[in-house]
Scaffold this motif. Structure first.
Motif, mmCIF file in Angstrom:
data_model
loop_
_atom_site.group_PDB
_atom_site.id
_atom_site.type_symbol
_atom_site.label_atom_id
_atom_site.label_comp_id
_atom_site.label_asym_id
_atom_site.label_seq_id
_atom_site.Cartn_x
_atom_site.Cartn_y
_atom_site.Cartn_z
ATOM 1 N N ARG A 176 5.759 12.389 1.285
ATOM 2 C CA ARG A 176 5.554 11.401 0.618
ATOM 3 C C ARG A 176 6.786 10.283 0.966
ATOM 4 O O ARG A 176 6.833 9.066 0.798
ATOM 5 C CB ARG A 176 5.581 11.320 -0.835
ATOM 6 N N THR A 193 4.578 3.006 0.398
ATOM 7 C CA THR A 193 5.127 3.674 1.579
ATOM 8 C C THR A 193 5.931 2.321 2.185
ATOM 9 O O THR A 193 5.917 1.386 2.133
ATOM 10 C CB THR A 193 4.022 3.603 2.631
ATOM 11 N N THR A 205 0.074 4.018 -2.397
ATOM 12 C CA THR A 205 -0.640 4.982 -2.217
ATOM 13 C C THR A 205 -1.123 5.937 -3.311
ATOM 14 O O THR A 205 -1.990 6.466 -3.487
ATOM 15 C CB THR A 205 0.173 5.980 -1.425
#
Length: 297
Positions: A176, A193, A205
């Motif tokens: 991540r 992101t 996300t």
């Protein structure tokens, strides 16, 4: 509060950021000076990445301050002078509440649920929107690149992960990263992101309903379907977030500290308290890690 080159920086309600010495004996703590040009309460501080000076010391050369006067000021930490003022992008924007930065961008969270994204370098990639040049000097400093929408409530805290060189190995294991965490007073935490070496696009996300009485994680698609007035009924305001190399910590007005797995985003533990925690700090070394929590009496 922030540590600046072996000194302590503290926000003040009169629009100043005061610098105090860190003496071994607390009774010898002295006031060194102040960064003072804001016209209202300073809500957050952020420091640039440390750089090596001529004496071989690692120092942060730039300080960012966000205030209720709707401005963000950029300071030279050596001279304590303001070198640039980021003014409100429009008349509808709220007050500036939180700050974070990646290797390329400065993120400013506001009281109306928006996150303003500015470049740290004197560049502009918005040729589709305007021609940002000043003669031979190039792009304007801190030209607004894009705006992220978290919700309608105050952005109380933000953290960028994955922009530290010493986290390279961990970054490869944490799928991540790199990413931006933004926490809102509506009880939600969003994960964005970060763009690469070019571009300004940020994708949300995950949405964690971090301090709700209901489920812990709401998929982004379902969150857009649920009426906004209903999603706010069971949420408790987030007051602070912090991250270690493996965990995410959130705290709110429900008098809980929630510990999440940073990679899987699974809730691993809930610490029940008798007070409201206002701020948190993580101190890590090779042997162990410590979580410090400041509460409201």
């Amino acid at each position: 509060m922030r540590l600046l080159n072996n000194a302590l920086l503290v926000c003040a309600s009169n629009g100043s950021a005061r610098e105090w010495s860190l003496a071994h004996n607390p009774k010898r703590t002295q006031h060194r000076g102040a960064f003072w040009e804001h016209r209202s309460w300073i809500n957050d501080l952020d420091l640039s990445e440390p750089e090596e000076d001529d004496d071989g010391n690692w120092v942060s050369k730039t300080l960012f301050t966000a205030s209720d006067d709707r401005e963000v000021k950029v300071w030279n930490t050596a001279t304590k002078t303001c070198v640039f003022t980021i003014t409100p992008p429009n008349r509808q924007c709220g007050t500036m509440r939180s700050l974070a930065h990646s290797s390329r961008h400065l993120y400013v969270g506001s009281s109306n649920g928006l996150i303003y994204v500015y470049p740290l370098e004197r560049t502009c990639e918005r040729s589709d929107r305007h021609s940002c040049t000043v003669s031979e000097h190039g792009a304007l400093p801190f030209c607004l690149q894009t705006t992220l929408t978290h919700g309608d409530d105050v952005i109380v805290s933000m953290i960028c992960k994955g922009n530290q060189e010493q986290e390279q190995e961990q970054r490869q294991q944490q799928e991540r990263w790199p990413c931006l965490f933004s926490a809102s007073a509506d009880g939600t935490l969003r994960i964005w992101t970060l763009p690469g070496k070019r571009g300004f696009e940020h994708a949300c996300t995950h949405v964690l309903d971090a301090h709700s009485k209901g489920c812990d994680c709401i998929p982004l698609l379902l969150l857009s379907i649920i009426p906004l007035r209903l999603t706010h009924l069971c949420r408790g305001s987030i007051t602070s977030i912090a991250t270690s190399w493996a965990h995410l910590f959130t705290t709110g007005h429900d008098k809980r500290i929630r510990v999440w797995n940073l990679r899987t985003l699974e809730l691993q533990k809930v610490l029940k308290l008798d007070v409201y925690v206002k701020c948190m700090h993580i101190d890590e070394n090779d042997e162990c890690s410590y979580l410090y929590a400041g509460h409201v009496d």
